[in-house]
Design an enzyme around this catalytic site. Structure first.
Site, PDB file in Angstrom:
ATOM      1  N   GLN A  12      -6.085  -1.513   2.576  1.00 24.01           N
ATOM      2  CA  GLN A  12      -5.576  -1.249   3.912  1.00 24.01           C
ATOM      3  C   GLN A  12      -6.461  -0.205   4.598  1.00 24.01           C
ATOM      4  O   GLN A  12      -6.624   0.905   4.081  1.00 24.01           O
ATOM      5  CB  GLN A  12      -4.137  -0.740   3.841  1.00 24.01           C
ATOM      6  CG  GLN A  12      -3.483  -0.543   5.202  1.00 24.01           C
ATOM      7  CD  GLN A  12      -2.097   0.070   5.098  1.00 24.01           C
ATOM      8  OE1 GLN A  12      -1.970   1.250   4.777  1.00 24.01           O
ATOM      9  NE2 GLN A  12      -1.070  -0.730   5.361  1.00 24.01           N
TER      10      GLN A  12
ATOM     11  N   TYR B 190       1.134   5.410  12.953  1.00 21.81           N
ATOM     12  CA  TYR B 190      -0.263   5.821  12.910  1.00 21.81           C
ATOM     13  C   TYR B 190      -0.995   5.262  14.140  1.00 21.81           C
ATOM     14  O   TYR B 190      -0.382   4.653  15.013  1.00 21.81           O
ATOM     15  CB  TYR B 190      -0.884   5.406  11.581  1.00 21.81           C
ATOM     16  CG  TYR B 190      -0.167   6.061  10.422  1.00 21.81           C
ATOM     17  CD1 TYR B 190      -0.025   7.451  10.358  1.00 21.81           C
ATOM     18  CD2 TYR B 190       0.427   5.304   9.408  1.00 21.81           C
ATOM     19  CE1 TYR B 190       0.669   8.071   9.324  1.00 21.81           C
ATOM     20  CE2 TYR B 190       1.114   5.909   8.361  1.00 21.81           C
ATOM     21  CZ  TYR B 190       1.240   7.293   8.330  1.00 21.81           C
ATOM     22  OH  TYR B 190       1.934   7.889   7.304  1.00 21.81           O
TER      23      TYR B 190
ATOM     24  N   LEU C 192      12.944  -2.433   0.136  1.00 24.21           N
ATOM     25  CA  LEU C 192      14.039  -2.451  -0.837  1.00 24.21           C
ATOM     26  C   LEU C 192      14.231  -3.837  -1.442  1.00 24.21           C
ATOM     27  O   LEU C 192      15.349  -4.340  -1.556  1.00 24.21           O
ATOM     28  CB  LEU C 192      15.329  -1.935  -0.211  1.00 24.21           C
ATOM     29  CG  LEU C 192      15.375  -0.425   0.071  1.00 24.21           C
ATOM     30  CD1 LEU C 192      16.716  -0.029   0.673  1.00 24.21           C
ATOM     31  CD2 LEU C 192      15.118   0.374  -1.200  1.00 24.21           C
TER      32      LEU C 192
ATOM     33  N   ARG D 204       8.245   0.962  -4.085  1.00 19.47           N
ATOM     34  CA  ARG D 204       8.791   1.883  -5.089  1.00 19.47           C
ATOM     35  C   ARG D 204       9.134   1.192  -6.397  1.00 19.47           C
ATOM     36  O   ARG D 204       9.024   1.788  -7.476  1.00 19.47           O
ATOM     37  CB  ARG D 204      10.030   2.580  -4.523  1.00 19.47           C
ATOM     38  CG  ARG D 204       9.732   3.561  -3.393  1.00 19.47           C
ATOM     39  CD  ARG D 204      11.012   4.143  -2.820  1.00 19.47           C
ATOM     40  NE  ARG D 204      10.756   5.128  -1.792  1.00 19.47           N
ATOM     41  CZ  ARG D 204      10.579   4.848  -0.506  1.00 19.47           C
ATOM     42  NH1 ARG D 204      10.622   3.587  -0.098  1.00 19.47           N
ATOM     43  NH2 ARG D 204      10.354   5.809   0.372  1.00 19.47           N
TER      44      ARG D 204
ATOM     45  N   PRO E  74       0.834  -1.205   0.000  1.00 17.83           N
ATOM     46  CA  PRO E  74       0.000   0.000   0.000  1.00 17.83           C
ATOM     47  C   PRO E  74       0.869   1.255   0.000  1.00 17.83           C
ATOM     48  O   PRO E  74       1.762   1.396   0.838  1.00 17.83           O
ATOM     49  CB  PRO E  74      -0.806  -0.129   1.300  1.00 17.83           C
ATOM     50  CG  PRO E  74       0.016  -1.030   2.167  1.00 17.83           C
ATOM     51  CD  PRO E  74       0.739  -1.963   1.253  1.00 17.83           C
TER      52      PRO E  74
ATOM     53  N   ARG F   6      -0.666  -5.022   9.262  1.00 13.40           N
ATOM     54  CA  ARG F   6       0.675  -4.475   9.006  1.00 13.40           C
ATOM     55  C   ARG F   6       1.255  -3.941  10.311  1.00 13.40           C
ATOM     56  O   ARG F   6       0.577  -3.232  11.055  1.00 13.40           O
ATOM     57  CB  ARG F   6       0.635  -3.358   7.966  1.00 13.40           C
ATOM     58  CG  ARG F   6       2.053  -2.936   7.552  1.00 13.40           C
ATOM     59  CD  ARG F   6       2.088  -2.086   6.316  1.00 13.40           C
ATOM     60  NE  ARG F   6       3.133  -2.552   5.406  1.00 13.40           N
ATOM     61  CZ  ARG F   6       3.603  -1.861   4.384  1.00 13.40           C
ATOM     62  NH1 ARG F   6       3.128  -0.660   4.115  1.00 13.40           N
ATOM     63  NH2 ARG F   6       4.539  -2.370   3.610  1.00 13.40           N
TER      64      ARG F   6
ATOM     65  N   ALA G 203      -3.421   3.169   2.176  1.00 14.80           N
ATOM     66  CA  ALA G 203      -4.065   3.462   3.453  1.00 14.80           C
ATOM     67  C   ALA G 203      -5.337   4.266   3.222  1.00 14.80           C
ATOM     68  O   ALA G 203      -5.304   5.385   2.716  1.00 14.80           O
ATOM     69  CB  ALA G 203      -3.110   4.243   4.351  1.00 14.80           C
TER      70      ALA G 203
ATOM     71  N   CYS H 282       0.326   5.483  -0.452  1.00 14.32           N
ATOM     72  CA  CYS H 282      -0.617   6.588  -0.600  1.00 14.32           C
ATOM     73  C   CYS H 282      -0.313   7.409  -1.844  1.00 14.32           C
ATOM     74  O   CYS H 282       0.844   7.703  -2.146  1.00 14.32           O
ATOM     75  CB  CYS H 282      -0.579   7.480   0.636  1.00 14.32           C
ATOM     76  SG  CYS H 282      -1.263   6.703   2.103  1.00 14.32           S
TER      77      CYS H 282
END
Length: 359
Positions: free
Chosen positions: A104, A186, A306, A329, A23, A234, A62, A25
């Protein structure tokens, strides 16, 4: 067969491969008005491209369970019917491509009400569509953030109900899997950690008390989420604080508790709850935390952080360090990563008819 391209079944849901999208954003929803929190054409194109590229599971970013729970005013939400209907367009397309749609569900807690990252990410007030965040304790995330309002017990119970209501809407929107966001500083993570939770009531202090809110959310979601569909959680396995905060030992203990409460897979990340810490990032730097949970508990895990190369991902699975990999990414850079990895490793993924000439 390549381990990366073996199907994976949880409850009655079979995911066609182990290449999953983490996930991430997009901060691209309307900040206010009747379309607030609803996905746009950007979201559809973003997720559709990764599904067409062969990704086995896509976890939609999210998605806030309430307006106050958004990270930014531009986040997705799932608190009304307009949002539910708009998300159906995405789940229909993902399902048609053979991709399992997941979402999520989140509440940003004290890290809420911030500007979009490319605008600096600073906290915003009413002039920027913002609001005052809430948290377990009146402790700001850092010197830039405002002191959040401390949640009352009644407000905590209300948020638990909001997670359950959002899960019902996720089902109506066509999602096959729900993930509860308990990481990255969060709200749920804030309750878990003694770094951010200084409460003295039944939601603070001991491990049992600090995990109470998270388990109440899990129980409330599991109650409304069908028994044949999986539930993910998560977690930030460490806060990278020296002998402080939430630790890998806490994560292993809590993974067993989550499993007993009906969580089917732990999505293992790290960090996000303590400002200014140094994180030793390198390829696969979070994989050992997932591997430990998988070794020491009955909980299946997904590794993230990564992971960029096909052989790297294959080795993680072949070594038994995780049951799946979540790419972030790298899938932003290459929506067809799964198809390219299948070609390299001798695996197979779904290829849309329109793209067969590219195989």
């Amino acid at each position: 067969m390549s381990a990366l391209f073996e199907p994976f079944t949880l409850r009655d849901v079979t995911i066609p491969n182990r290449v999953w999208m983490a996930p991430m954003c997009q901060y691209s929803a309307a900040p206010e008005g009747p379309e607030s929190g609803a996905p746009t054409d950007w979201h559809f194109a973003h997720y559709a491209a990764r599904a067409a590229g062969g990704t086995g599971l896509i976890v939609v970013e999210a998605t806030a369970v309430s307006p106050q729970g958004r990270i930014s005013p531009y986040d997705l939400g799932l608190w009304n019917d307009t949002q539910t209907e708009a998300l159906r367009r995405i789940t229909r397309f993902l399902t048609a491509q053979g991709t399992v749609p997941a979402i999520q569900l989140a509440h940003a807690g004290r890290k809420a009400s911030t500007e979009r990252p490319w605008k600096g990410g600073a906290p915003v007030g009413p002039e920027g569509h913002g609001w005052l965040p809430v948290a377990p304790s009146p402790l700001p995330f850092d010197e830039r953030h405002p002191v959040p309002d401390e949640l009352t017990v009644d407000q905590i119970k209300e948020i638990v109900g909001e997670f359950a209501a959002a899960a019902r809407r996720a089902l109506a929107a066509g999602f096959e899997i729900v993930e509860i966001h308990g990481a990255h500083g969060y709200l749920i993570n804030e309750f878990l950690s003694p770094h951010s939770n200084h409460r003295t009531d039944t939601y603070g202090g001991s491990h049992e008390n600090r995990t109470r809110f998270a388990l109440e959310v899990v129980d409330a979601v599991r109650e409304v989420w069908p028994d044949d569909k999986p539930l993910f959680f998560r977690i930030s396995a460490t806060e990278w604080l020296e002998n402080a905060g939430w630790t890998p030992d806490d994560t292993v203990r809590f993974a067993g508790e989550l499993h007993a409460h009906g969580v089917d897979l732990l999505d293992v990340s790290t960090g996000g709850n303590a400002a200014g810490v140094r994180i030793p990032t390198q390829p696969g730097y979070q994989v050992p935390f997932a591997a430990r949970v998988r070794k020491e508990t009955p909980m299946p895990v997904a590794a993230v952080g990564l992971i960029t190369e096909a052989e790297q991902a294959e080795k993680i699975l072949a070594n038994g360090e995780a049951d799946a990999v979540l790419l972030g990414r790298e899938l932003l850079r290459n929506p067809s990563w799964a198809r390219h990895a299948a070609r390299e490793l001798g695996g197979e993924v779904h290829v849309p008819d329109q793209y067969h000439r590219s195989v």
